[in-house]
Scaffold this motif. Structure first.
Motif, mmCIF file in Angstrom:
data_model
loop_
_atom_site.group_PDB
_atom_site.id
_atom_site.type_symbol
_atom_site.label_atom_id
_atom_site.label_comp_id
_atom_site.label_asym_id
_atom_site.label_seq_id
_atom_site.Cartn_x
_atom_site.Cartn_y
_atom_site.Cartn_z
ATOM 1 N N UNK A 66 9.329 6.034 2.766
ATOM 2 C CA UNK A 66 10.013 7.039 1.932
ATOM 3 C C UNK A 66 11.270 7.560 2.621
ATOM 4 N N UNK A 67 11.301 7.519 3.943
ATOM 5 C CA UNK A 67 12.460 7.998 4.698
ATOM 6 C C UNK A 67 13.616 6.994 4.717
ATOM 7 N N UNK A 122 -10.501 6.788 10.903
ATOM 8 C CA UNK A 122 -9.531 7.842 10.603
ATOM 9 C C UNK A 122 -8.147 7.432 11.092
ATOM 10 N N UNK A 123 -8.068 6.862 12.277
ATOM 11 C CA UNK A 123 -6.785 6.432 12.832
ATOM 12 C C UNK A 123 -6.129 5.397 11.926
ATOM 13 N N UNK A 124 -6.904 4.468 11.393
ATOM 14 C CA UNK A 124 -6.349 3.443 10.503
ATOM 15 C C UNK A 124 -5.773 4.064 9.236
ATOM 16 N N UNK A 125 -6.494 5.034 8.666
ATOM 17 C CA UNK A 125 -6.003 5.699 7.459
ATOM 18 C C UNK A 125 -4.738 6.493 7.752
ATOM 19 N N UNK A 126 -4.714 7.149 8.893
ATOM 20 C CA UNK A 126 -3.535 7.924 9.279
ATOM 21 C C UNK A 126 -2.345 6.996 9.511
ATOM 22 N N UNK A 127 -2.580 5.852 10.132
ATOM 23 C CA UNK A 127 -1.494 4.886 10.340
ATOM 24 C C UNK A 127 -0.902 4.435 9.010
ATOM 25 N N UNK A 133 -0.827 6.186 6.238
ATOM 26 C CA UNK A 133 -0.066 7.319 5.712
ATOM 27 C C UNK A 133 1.279 7.433 6.418
ATOM 28 N N UNK A 134 1.300 7.225 7.721
ATOM 29 C CA UNK A 134 2.554 7.273 8.481
ATOM 30 C C UNK A 134 3.506 6.193 7.985
ATOM 31 N N UNK A 135 2.998 5.005 7.717
ATOM 32 C CA UNK A 135 3.849 3.921 7.211
ATOM 33 C C UNK A 135 4.431 4.267 5.841
ATOM 34 N N UNK A 136 3.648 4.896 4.985
ATOM 35 C CA UNK A 136 4.151 5.316 3.668
ATOM 36 C C UNK A 136 5.305 6.294 3.828
ATOM 37 N N UNK A 140 8.732 16.586 8.691
ATOM 38 C CA UNK A 140 7.676 17.515 9.095
ATOM 39 C C UNK A 140 6.300 16.907 8.852
ATOM 40 N N UNK A 141 6.132 16.262 7.690
ATOM 41 C CA UNK A 141 4.874 15.601 7.370
ATOM 42 C C UNK A 141 4.578 14.495 8.389
ATOM 43 N N UNK A 142 5.591 13.723 8.727
ATOM 44 C CA UNK A 142 5.431 12.638 9.689
ATOM 45 C C UNK A 142 4.966 13.185 11.033
ATOM 46 N N UNK A 143 5.588 14.259 11.487
ATOM 47 C CA UNK A 143 5.201 14.870 12.758
ATOM 48 C C UNK A 143 3.735 15.314 12.720
ATOM 49 N N UNK A 144 3.330 15.936 11.616
ATOM 50 C CA UNK A 144 1.935 16.376 11.490
ATOM 51 C C UNK A 144 0.968 15.195 11.541
ATOM 52 N N UNK A 145 1.286 14.124 10.807
ATOM 53 C CA UNK A 145 0.405 12.955 10.783
ATOM 54 C C UNK A 145 0.353 12.266 12.135
ATOM 55 N N UNK A 146 1.466 12.266 12.868
ATOM 56 C CA UNK A 146 1.455 11.664 14.204
ATOM 57 C C UNK A 146 0.543 12.450 15.146
#
Length: 57
Positions: A54-55, A40-45, A47-50, A20-26
Motif C-alpha cells: 500500500x505504501x 502469529x509471526x507468519x500472520x504478522x509478516x 500484514x506487514x507485506x500488505x 505508523x501501522x507498519x511500525x506497530x506491526x513490526x
C-alpha cells in the motif's frame, strides 16, 4: 453540514497512517518471534507485506 464537501485524507496523511501501522506491526512481529509464536509471526509478516504494498503509491 449541508452543502459542504467532506474531504478524506491526503496522500501524505494516508502514508503517515500506514507508516505508523507498519511500525506497530513490526513491534508485534518482534514480540511474536521472541515468544516463539510462529503462527502469529507468519500472520504478522503477511500484514506487514500488505502495508508495504500500500505504501508503493
Amino acid at each position: 453540514m449541508k452543502g459542504e464537501e467532506i474531504m478524506g485524507m491526503t496522500d501524505n496523511q494516508y502514508k503517515g497512517f500506514l507508516l505508523n501501522e507498519l511500525e506497530d506491526w513490526e513491534e508485534v512481529l518482534e514480540i511474536a518471534r521472541e515468544e516463539g509464536a510462529q503462527n502469529t509471526a507468519k500472520k504478522v509478516e503477511r500484514q506487514i507485506e500488505k502495508i508495504k504494498k500500500m505504501l508503493e503509491f
